[in-house]
Design a protein around this motif. Structure first.
Motif, PDB file in Angstrom:
ATOM      1  N   THR A 223      -9.035 -50.554   7.743  1.00 38.91           N
ATOM      2  CA  THR A 223      -8.808 -50.488   9.195  1.00 38.91           C
ATOM      3  C   THR A 223      -9.132 -49.081   9.689  1.00 38.91           C
ATOM      4  O   THR A 223      -8.691 -48.084   9.101  1.00 38.91           O
ATOM      5  CB  THR A 223      -7.355 -50.834   9.534  1.00 38.91           C
ATOM      6  N   VAL A 224      -9.902 -49.017  10.780  1.00 46.55           N
ATOM      7  CA  VAL A 224     -10.315 -47.721  11.322  1.00 46.55           C
ATOM      8  C   VAL A 224     -10.148 -47.709  12.839  1.00 46.55           C
ATOM      9  O   VAL A 224     -10.030 -48.762  13.489  1.00 46.55           O
ATOM     10  CB  VAL A 224     -11.792 -47.421  10.977  1.00 46.55           C
ATOM     11  N   SER A 225     -10.149 -46.493  13.391  1.00 46.13           N
ATOM     12  CA  SER A 225     -10.120 -46.310  14.843  1.00 46.13           C
ATOM     13  C   SER A 225     -11.508 -45.912  15.297  1.00 46.13           C
ATOM     14  O   SER A 225     -12.168 -45.075  14.652  1.00 46.13           O
ATOM     15  CB  SER A 225      -9.113 -45.223  15.221  1.00 46.13           C
ATOM     16  N   THR A 226     -11.993 -46.493  16.394  1.00 49.16           N
ATOM     17  CA  THR A 226     -13.322 -46.213  16.920  1.00 49.16           C
ATOM     18  C   THR A 226     -13.263 -45.090  17.949  1.00 49.16           C
ATOM     19  O   THR A 226     -12.176 -44.708  18.404  1.00 49.16           O
ATOM     20  CB  THR A 226     -13.910 -47.475  17.571  1.00 49.16           C
ATOM     21  N   PRO A 227     -14.415 -44.532  18.348  1.00 51.03           N
ATOM     22  CA  PRO A 227     -14.425 -43.469  19.363  1.00 51.03           C
ATOM     23  C   PRO A 227     -13.796 -43.903  20.688  1.00 51.03           C
ATOM     24  O   PRO A 227     -13.287 -43.068  21.443  1.00 51.03           O
ATOM     25  CB  PRO A 227     -15.911 -43.182  19.534  1.00 51.03           C
ATOM     26  N   SER A 261     -21.309 -44.223  12.932  1.00 46.58           N
ATOM     27  CA  SER A 261     -21.505 -43.307  11.814  1.00 46.58           C
ATOM     28  C   SER A 261     -20.140 -42.925  11.273  1.00 46.58           C
ATOM     29  O   SER A 261     -19.112 -43.099  11.955  1.00 46.58           O
ATOM     30  CB  SER A 261     -22.252 -42.066  12.273  1.00 46.58           C
ATOM     31  N   LEU A 262     -20.104 -42.395  10.077  1.00 45.82           N
ATOM     32  CA  LEU A 262     -18.828 -42.012   9.470  1.00 45.82           C
ATOM     33  C   LEU A 262     -18.102 -40.949  10.281  1.00 45.82           C
ATOM     34  O   LEU A 262     -16.864 -40.903  10.299  1.00 45.82           O
ATOM     35  CB  LEU A 262     -19.062 -41.488   8.042  1.00 45.82           C
ATOM     36  N   LYS A 263     -18.870 -40.104  10.979  1.00 47.59           N
ATOM     37  CA  LYS A 263     -18.247 -39.026  11.759  1.00 47.59           C
ATOM     38  C   LYS A 263     -17.514 -39.573  12.996  1.00 47.59           C
ATOM     39  O   LYS A 263     -16.659 -38.893  13.554  1.00 47.59           O
ATOM     40  CB  LYS A 263     -19.311 -38.023  12.190  1.00 47.59           C
ATOM     41  N   GLU A 264     -17.869 -40.801  13.406  1.00 47.93           N
ATOM     42  CA  GLU A 264     -17.299 -41.327  14.658  1.00 47.93           C
ATOM     43  C   GLU A 264     -16.001 -42.103  14.440  1.00 47.93           C
ATOM     44  O   GLU A 264     -15.284 -42.354  15.401  1.00 47.93           O
ATOM     45  CB  GLU A 264     -18.313 -42.245  15.345  1.00 47.93           C
ATOM     46  N   ILE A 265     -15.691 -42.469  13.235  1.00 42.85           N
ATOM     47  CA  ILE A 265     -14.504 -43.282  12.997  1.00 42.85           C
ATOM     48  C   ILE A 265     -13.419 -42.493  12.282  1.00 42.85           C
ATOM     49  O   ILE A 265     -13.701 -41.445  11.680  1.00 42.85           O
ATOM     50  CB  ILE A 265     -14.843 -44.540  12.154  1.00 42.85           C
ATOM     51  N   ARG A 266     -12.190 -43.011  12.377  1.00 43.89           N
ATOM     52  CA  ARG A 266     -11.072 -42.380  11.687  1.00 43.89           C
ATOM     53  C   ARG A 266     -10.297 -43.458  10.943  1.00 43.89           C
ATOM     54  O   ARG A 266      -9.897 -44.467  11.540  1.00 43.89           O
ATOM     55  CB  ARG A 266     -10.152 -41.647  12.663  1.00 43.89           C
ATOM     56  N   ILE A 267     -10.133 -43.279   9.659  1.00 44.19           N
ATOM     57  CA  ILE A 267      -9.445 -44.269   8.836  1.00 44.19           C
ATOM     58  C   ILE A 267      -7.946 -44.193   9.112  1.00 44.19           C
ATOM     59  O   ILE A 267      -7.355 -43.109   9.115  1.00 44.19           O
ATOM     60  CB  ILE A 267      -9.711 -44.029   7.339  1.00 44.19           C
TER      61      ILE A 267
END
Length: 269
Positions: A223-227, A261-267
């Motif tokens: 589960t991740v948070s998007t920009p 991209s990986l830089k845009e999401i936060r786990i």
């Protein structure tokens, strides 16, 4: 210690020698002593200083190859083809369960080496006697594996290019099924095996890069948070692009897959 690197076949191992006081350049042909006898090789690595030391002193270059020496090499190459045909015919006559791969003359014509493959041990003593009586030199038969056979014979890979082992690989590198998994390749043996029937050597070429990039990639289902501040679940990843596709819940009845991209999401923990 000053050394030069010499190779005796197009894609063979590089052997190191002491150039002594002889002025030698890359691509020069030189006469040297080897475990097989006197050989003519080509200089692949020019003279350079090495900091490490060797337990046994390196053998010295005997001389730079003269035009006469090069003529002998060319004559030996022609004789190797004849020796191959003769040995192959004798193998058939003796009905030996072996497959002849190549024949090689040493530069000094003191020995002929025959390389072959076989599925089991072969009693080739009678063959050696016959060949020795024909060539009047020392005969040596060496059994090699399927990878060595492919390296000697050559061919085209499934990529449409010349086989790695025959075109540029001096030594065989360890290859494992883990490398195919790291690169998300099909684990079907028919698709990841080379002409020799073993795992393709080229799996090693990018394995370090894939291993490094895979360590940075989150797993599917995380589960991740998007920009945009939305929450979603990773459904697929692209290792080389370093992007993920996230299934985002827009509403109770609407879900969309978006790429980040990986830089845009936060786990999320």
């Amino acid at each position: 210690m000053r050394v030069i690197g010499v190779r005796f076949r197009d894609v063979g191992n590089i052997c190191y020698y002491d150039p002594d006081d002889i002025d030698i350049d890359v691509n020069d042909r030189v006469i040297v002593e080897t475990d097989r006898g006197i050989e003519c090789g080509r200089v692949i690595l020019g003279a350079r200083e090495l900091s490490e030391t060797y337990d046994n002193p390196l053998k010295k270059i005997i001389r730079k190859a003269s035009p006469e020496d090069i003529c002998i090499c060319e004559e030996n190459f022609k004789k190797e083809k004849e020796a191959f045909d003769i040995c192959k015919s004798k193998i058939i006559e003796l009905d030996l369960p072996m497959k002849l791969i190549s024949a090689e003359y040493t530069f000094d014509n003191a020995k002929v080496l025959f390389y072959f493959t076989a599925e089991c041990r072969v009693d080739f003593r009678e063959l050696v006697k016959i060949l020795a009586s024909i060539f009047r030199v020392r005969i040596e038969l060496r059994q090699v594996g399927v990878r060595d056979e492919t390296k000697m014979v050559g061919g085209m890979g499934s990529c449409g290019r010349a086989l790695c082992c025959h075109s540029y690989l001096s030594d065989f590198v360890p290859v494992s099924i883990k490398m195919a998994k790291e690169q998300s390749l099909s684990l079907n043996p028919a698709k990841i095996s080379g002409v020799c029937g073993r795992l393709m050597c080229c799996l090693k070429n990018e394995s370090d890069t894939y291993e490094y990039l895979n360590k940075k990639m989150p797993r599917e289902g995380v589960t991740v948070s998007t920009p945009a501040g939305e929450t979603g679940v990773i459904v697929s990843t692209s290792v080389l692009r370093q992007t993920v596709k996230v299934l985002v819940t827009k509403s109770e009845d609407a879900k969309e897959i978006e790429e980040y991209s990986l830089k845009e999401i936060r786990i999320q923990a």
